[in-house]
Design a protein around this motif. Structure first.
Motif, PDB file in Angstrom:
ATOM      1  N   ILE A 240      -9.306   4.128   2.364  1.00 60.29           N
ATOM      2  CA  ILE A 240      -8.883   4.031   0.969  1.00 60.29           C
ATOM      3  C   ILE A 240      -8.871   2.585   0.503  1.00 60.29           C
ATOM      4  O   ILE A 240      -9.287   2.271  -0.619  1.00 60.29           O
ATOM      5  N   SER A 241      -8.395   1.681   1.337  1.00 62.00           N
ATOM      6  CA  SER A 241      -8.243   0.288   0.914  1.00 62.00           C
ATOM      7  C   SER A 241      -9.579  -0.408   0.678  1.00 62.00           C
ATOM      8  O   SER A 241      -9.624  -1.433  -0.005  1.00 62.00           O
TER       9      SER A 241
ATOM     10  N   TYR B 284       0.841  -1.202   0.000  1.00 57.55           N
ATOM     11  CA  TYR B 284       0.000   0.000   0.000  1.00 57.55           C
ATOM     12  C   TYR B 284       0.877   1.252   0.000  1.00 57.55           C
ATOM     13  O   TYR B 284       0.631   2.209  -0.755  1.00 57.55           O
ATOM     14  N   GLU B 285       1.894   1.272   0.836  1.00 61.28           N
ATOM     15  CA  GLU B 285       2.781   2.436   0.892  1.00 61.28           C
ATOM     16  C   GLU B 285       3.553   2.602  -0.414  1.00 61.28           C
ATOM     17  O   GLU B 285       3.779   3.739  -0.861  1.00 61.28           O
TER      18      GLU B 285
ATOM     19  N   ALA C 165      -2.874  10.268   3.426  1.00 64.77           N
ATOM     20  CA  ALA C 165      -3.269   8.996   2.839  1.00 64.77           C
ATOM     21  C   ALA C 165      -2.945   7.830   3.758  1.00 64.77           C
ATOM     22  O   ALA C 165      -3.686   6.838   3.816  1.00 64.77           O
TER      23      ALA C 165
ATOM     24  N   ARG D 195       1.013  12.417   1.690  1.00 61.23           N
ATOM     25  CA  ARG D 195       1.366  11.061   2.107  1.00 61.23           C
ATOM     26  C   ARG D 195       0.885  10.779   3.527  1.00 61.23           C
ATOM     27  O   ARG D 195       0.351   9.711   3.827  1.00 61.23           O
TER      28      ARG D 195
ATOM     29  N   LEU E 294       1.220   4.182  -2.894  1.00 61.48           N
ATOM     30  CA  LEU E 294       1.041   5.598  -2.565  1.00 61.48           C
ATOM     31  C   LEU E 294       2.242   6.428  -3.012  1.00 61.48           C
ATOM     32  O   LEU E 294       2.090   7.494  -3.621  1.00 61.48           O
ATOM     33  N   ASP E 295       3.444   5.928  -2.742  1.00 61.19           N
ATOM     34  CA  ASP E 295       4.651   6.643  -3.179  1.00 61.19           C
ATOM     35  C   ASP E 295       4.722   6.712  -4.701  1.00 61.19           C
ATOM     36  O   ASP E 295       5.167   7.728  -5.265  1.00 61.19           O
TER      37      ASP E 295
ATOM     38  N   LEU F  92      -6.327  11.474  -3.236  1.00 66.00           N
ATOM     39  CA  LEU F  92      -5.405  12.588  -3.435  1.00 66.00           C
ATOM     40  C   LEU F  92      -6.075  13.725  -4.215  1.00 66.00           C
ATOM     41  O   LEU F  92      -5.863  14.908  -3.914  1.00 66.00           O
TER      42      LEU F  92
ATOM     43  N   ALA G 134      -5.765   5.097   5.460  1.00 69.22           N
ATOM     44  CA  ALA G 134      -5.560   3.827   4.754  1.00 69.22           C
ATOM     45  C   ALA G 134      -6.744   2.886   4.914  1.00 69.22           C
ATOM     46  O   ALA G 134      -7.099   2.153   3.989  1.00 69.22           O
TER      47      ALA G 134
ATOM     48  N   LEU H 149      -5.049   1.640  -6.619  1.00 68.73           N
ATOM     49  CA  LEU H 149      -4.465   2.891  -7.092  1.00 68.73           C
ATOM     50  C   LEU H 149      -5.500   3.791  -7.757  1.00 68.73           C
ATOM     51  O   LEU H 149      -5.607   4.981  -7.432  1.00 68.73           O
TER      52      LEU H 149
ATOM     53  N   ILE I  37      -6.454   5.366  -4.011  1.00 67.67           N
ATOM     54  CA  ILE I  37      -5.419   6.347  -3.692  1.00 67.67           C
ATOM     55  C   ILE I  37      -5.561   7.613  -4.524  1.00 67.67           C
ATOM     56  O   ILE I  37      -5.578   8.736  -3.984  1.00 67.67           O
TER      57      ILE I  37
END
Length: 256
Positions: free
Chosen positions: A55-56, A15-16, A48, A45, A19-20, A206, A52, A198, A202
């Protein structure tokens, strides 16, 4: 950091990474072009990561499929071989297969024990003067059981080798799905989850964070810091996110 209950610890790093990746490639997405003017990457970041769990949920269906496929491929591949060797309980096995395995295993053990006892007793009796008549038959019987032991060990080794070779093609076929190799199925499930997380989780989060209406300035014309501004809340799983407006707002309940 709040994680969704269904997101396993081994997948949180993924997940991270997603996001990155979204923040790193934000310049390729027109809807994220405002990064740096209102909120920078580190602020987005942190937001988010804190959201999490919300979002997930946008990719909950794809994630459930991915976890199921992954668990299926993690099952021990040698279970069928051991079942065939020890019990012969596979599909189409003969009812007496288990008895044959027991005989094959026990024959070298019992014959070896008998050979050791008979040879030891026979040669001890031969040391007597004069040796009794029973000494020679005991030695002969001991060597007979020694030959049986060697034969049993050879048969058992050949049986294990044949069983392993016979089950290798079956395991290979079972590991392959109808569409190809098992690793391909796992990769497709993983990519489907990554894409859904994504594109439906995510990136919409954003985008809503960047398009959130700027709050009214406080006393003295000073805007509140970013950390004190409300974070966008999800409208519904899988449909994107919506900002709460200038004040903190509760998520829509959808009650009629």
């Amino acid at each position: 950091m709040k994680w969704a209950p269904h997101l396993l610890p081994e997948d949180r790093a993924e997940y991270e990474r997603l996001l990155d990746e979204a923040l790193r490639t934000a310049s390729d997405r027109p809807e994220l072009a405002a990064i740096g003017r209102r909120l920078d990457e580190s602020q987005l970041r942190a937001m988010a990561l804190g959201a999490a769990a919300l979002i997930s949920t946008a990719a909950a269906t794809e994630y459930a499929v991915y976890v199921r496929v992954r668990e299926e491929h993690r099952r021990p591949s040698g279970a069928s071989v051991m079942a065939s060797v020890l019990g012969g309980s596979g599909d189409g096995a003969a009812p007496g297969a288990g008895f044959g395995v027991v005989v094959t295993v026990l024959t070298p053990i019992l014959a070896g024990t008998a050979a050791l006892v008979l040879l030891l007793l026979g040669y001890v009796l031969k040391m007597l003067d004069p040796p009794p008549d029973l000494a020679a038959p005991l030695v002969t019987a001991g060597w007979f059981f020694a030959a049986v032991t060697a034969t049993g060990l050879l048969v058992a080794a050949i049986g294990l080798l044949v069983t392993a070779l016979r089950n290798r093609p079956a395991e290979t076929a079972a590991a392959r799905g109808p569409g190809g190799c098992a690793s391909d199925e796992l990769s497709r499930a993983r990519e489907a989850w990554r894409h859904a997380l994504l594109e439906r989780g995510i990136v919409p989060f954003l985008r809503e964070a960047l398009t959130e209406r700027r709050p009214e300035p406080g006393p003295g014309g000073v805007h509140p810091p970013v950390s004190e501004r409300p974070r966008p809340l999800p409208r519904s799983a899988g449909t994107g996110f919506t900002g709460p407006g200038p004040g903190l707002a509760a998520p829509e309940t959808g009650a009629e």
